[in-house]
Design an enzyme around this catalytic site. Structure first.
Site, PDB file in Angstrom:
ATOM      1  N   HIS A 130     118.225  64.214 -25.213  1.00  0.00           N
ATOM      2  CA  HIS A 130     116.796  63.664 -25.225  1.00  0.00           C
ATOM      3  C   HIS A 130     116.005  63.301 -26.507  1.00  0.00           C
ATOM      4  O   HIS A 130     115.450  62.361 -26.822  1.00  0.00           O
ATOM      5  CB  HIS A 130     115.896  64.663 -24.399  1.00  0.00           C
ATOM      6  N   HIS A 135     114.044  60.060 -29.084  1.00  0.00           N
ATOM      7  CA  HIS A 135     113.026  60.315 -30.212  1.00  0.00           C
ATOM      8  C   HIS A 135     113.490  59.411 -31.553  1.00  0.00           C
ATOM      9  O   HIS A 135     112.628  58.771 -32.243  1.00  0.00           O
ATOM     10  CB  HIS A 135     112.591  61.725 -30.575  1.00  0.00           C
ATOM     11  N   GLU A 176     106.137  60.932 -25.369  1.00  0.00           N
ATOM     12  CA  GLU A 176     107.130  61.218 -24.467  1.00  0.00           C
ATOM     13  C   GLU A 176     107.256  60.037 -23.167  1.00  0.00           C
ATOM     14  O   GLU A 176     108.216  59.596 -22.762  1.00  0.00           O
ATOM     15  CB  GLU A 176     106.873  62.432 -23.650  1.00  0.00           C
ATOM     16  N   SER A 195     115.202  58.354 -22.487  1.00  0.00           N
ATOM     17  CA  SER A 195     116.435  59.100 -22.263  1.00  0.00           C
ATOM     18  C   SER A 195     116.501  59.392 -20.824  1.00  0.00           C
ATOM     19  O   SER A 195     117.587  60.088 -20.557  1.00  0.00           O
ATOM     20  CB  SER A 195     116.059  60.438 -23.001  1.00  0.00           C
TER      21      SER A 195
HETATM   22  N1  HBI Z   1     109.489  71.634 -29.627  1.00  0.00           N
HETATM   23  N2  HBI Z   1     111.447  71.467 -30.368  1.00  0.00           N
HETATM   24  C1  HBI Z   1     110.423  70.949 -29.680  1.00  0.00           C
HETATM   25  N3  HBI Z   1     110.247  69.548 -29.332  1.00  0.00           N
HETATM   26  C2  HBI Z   1     109.019  69.025 -28.728  1.00  0.00           C
HETATM   27  O1  HBI Z   1     109.030  67.850 -28.461  1.00  0.00           O
HETATM   28  C3  HBI Z   1     107.904  70.012 -28.663  1.00  0.00           C
HETATM   29  C4  HBI Z   1     108.124  71.499 -29.122  1.00  0.00           C
HETATM   30  N4  HBI Z   1     107.305  72.146 -29.022  1.00  0.00           N
HETATM   31  C5  HBI Z   1     105.962  72.133 -28.615  1.00  0.00           C
HETATM   32  C6  HBI Z   1     105.770  70.472 -28.126  1.00  0.00           C
HETATM   33  N5  HBI Z   1     106.808  70.000 -28.071  1.00  0.00           N
HETATM   34  C7  HBI Z   1     104.674  69.886 -27.451  1.00  0.00           C
HETATM   35  O2  HBI Z   1     103.733  71.033 -26.592  1.00  0.00           O
HETATM   36  C8  HBI Z   1     103.481  69.496 -28.347  1.00  0.00           C
HETATM   37  O3  HBI Z   1     102.949  68.142 -27.782  1.00  0.00           O
HETATM   38  C9  HBI Z   1     102.571  70.552 -28.713  1.00  0.00           C
HETATM   39 FE    FE Z   2     110.703  65.001 -26.395  1.00  0.00          FE
END
Ligand code: HBI
Ligand code: FE
Length: 284
Positions: A130, A135, A176, A195
């Site tokens: 993913h 990303h 996303e 993904s």
């Molecule tokens: N941590 N590793 C990781 N990847 C993410 O996409 C991610 C996260 N922590 C918080 C988060 N995304 C979302 O809640 C943010 O929009 C805050």
């Molecule tokens: Fe993501």
């Protein structure tokens, strides 16, 4: 993916550094994991030409990581030259603040573990497929790269204002699950879509979901579900629209939104600019 607390998550958080990073330990991946990676990659790469935005298609073509789980250290020099971003290896989901801190410094956290074959079609937490397939390619786009850093800086401010929930909706409906209007029709740029084997055709071709023109405040009021295909997608004109939306200080937005009801994921308001999406013609 959305953030949760770091409790009962898949990853191994035991050896992580204070900034939540770990080593990728690339040699620890098994031949079975590399084979699963190839299957995941082949499925998505076959869908990308028809359903992904041009920027993603071009960036994926310039990278070459279909044969095995990529070495983050091997990609980082190319990424640094392109947009001065860096991939950092993490055990999985991070607390919001730690996540924002990395984005604010042009570091993208990529999870090190890969899903199991049983999770070929769906996984709750972000795994390396993913994060990397979904990303990393758009981190090579200069405007999108600047948006993501601006988002991280905004997240640190939102954290201080207790406005994380509204800001995570912006991440959800853009980074996303975002769609973009192109001359050939609506296409996907969101990592959660790109993904996903099922959601990538669905978000463009199905007449079930709503597709609404990008509106920052509308998005920050709109709830989302993490375990089904989206009921509503938001469509931007281009990445500059995203970047410009994050230019102003959000503090007045939070004040205005704090006393307004959230909007349910499947709702369409009379004021919503609805966007039509046509199935891509056969020859794309
Ligand atoms: N941590 N590793 C990781 N990847 C993410 O996409 C991610 C996260 N922590 C918080 C988060 N995304 C979302 O809640 C943010 O929009 C805050
Ligand atoms: Fe993501």
């Amino acid at each position: 993916m959305t953030g949760e607390t770091t409790h009962n998550l898949r990853g191994d958080y035991s050896g992580m550094r204070p900034d939540y990073t770990v080593d990728q330990a690339w040699s620890a991946y098994t031949p079975e994991e590399h084979a699963l990676w190839r299957r995941l990659y082949a499925r998505q790469a076959a869908l990308v030409p028809r359903y992904a935005c041009r920027e993603f298609i071009d960036s994926l073509a310039a990278l070459d990581f279909g044969d095995a789980i990529p070495r983050f250290d091997a990609v980082n020099p190319k990424l640094a030259r392109a947009t001065n971003w860096r991939i950092v290896a993490v055990p999985g989901l991070l607390p919001d603040r730690a996540f924002f801190e990395h984005l604010a410094h042009r570091r993208f956290p990529v999870t090190v573990w890969l899903r199991t074959p049983a999770e070929f079609d769906y996984i709750v937490e972000p795994d390396v497929f993913h994060d990397f397939f979904g990303h990393v390619p758009l981190l090579f786009d200069p405007v999108f790269a600047d948006y993501l850093q601006a988002y991280g800086k905004g997240g640190l401010k939102a954290d201080a204002l207790g406005a994380i929930e509204m800001l995570s909706r912006l991440y959800w409906y853009t980074v996303e699950f975002g769609l973009i209007a192109t001359p050939a029709g609506v296409r996907a740029y969101g990592a959660g879509i790109l993904s996903s084997g099922g959601e990538l055709p669905y978000c463009i071709e199905s007449d079930a979901p709503n597709r609404i023109g990008f509106d920052l405040l509308r998005i920050m009021r709109t709830r989302y579900k993490i375990d089904t295909f989206q009921e509503t997608y938001f469509v931007i004109r281009d990445f500059r629209e995203l970047f410009e939306a994050t230019a102003p200080d959000f503090t007045p937005y939070y004040a205005e939104l704090s006393h307004r009801e959230p909007i349910l994921p499947g709702a369409v308001l009379a004021t919503d600019p609805v966007v039509r999406s046509e199935p891509p013609s056969a020859n794309t």
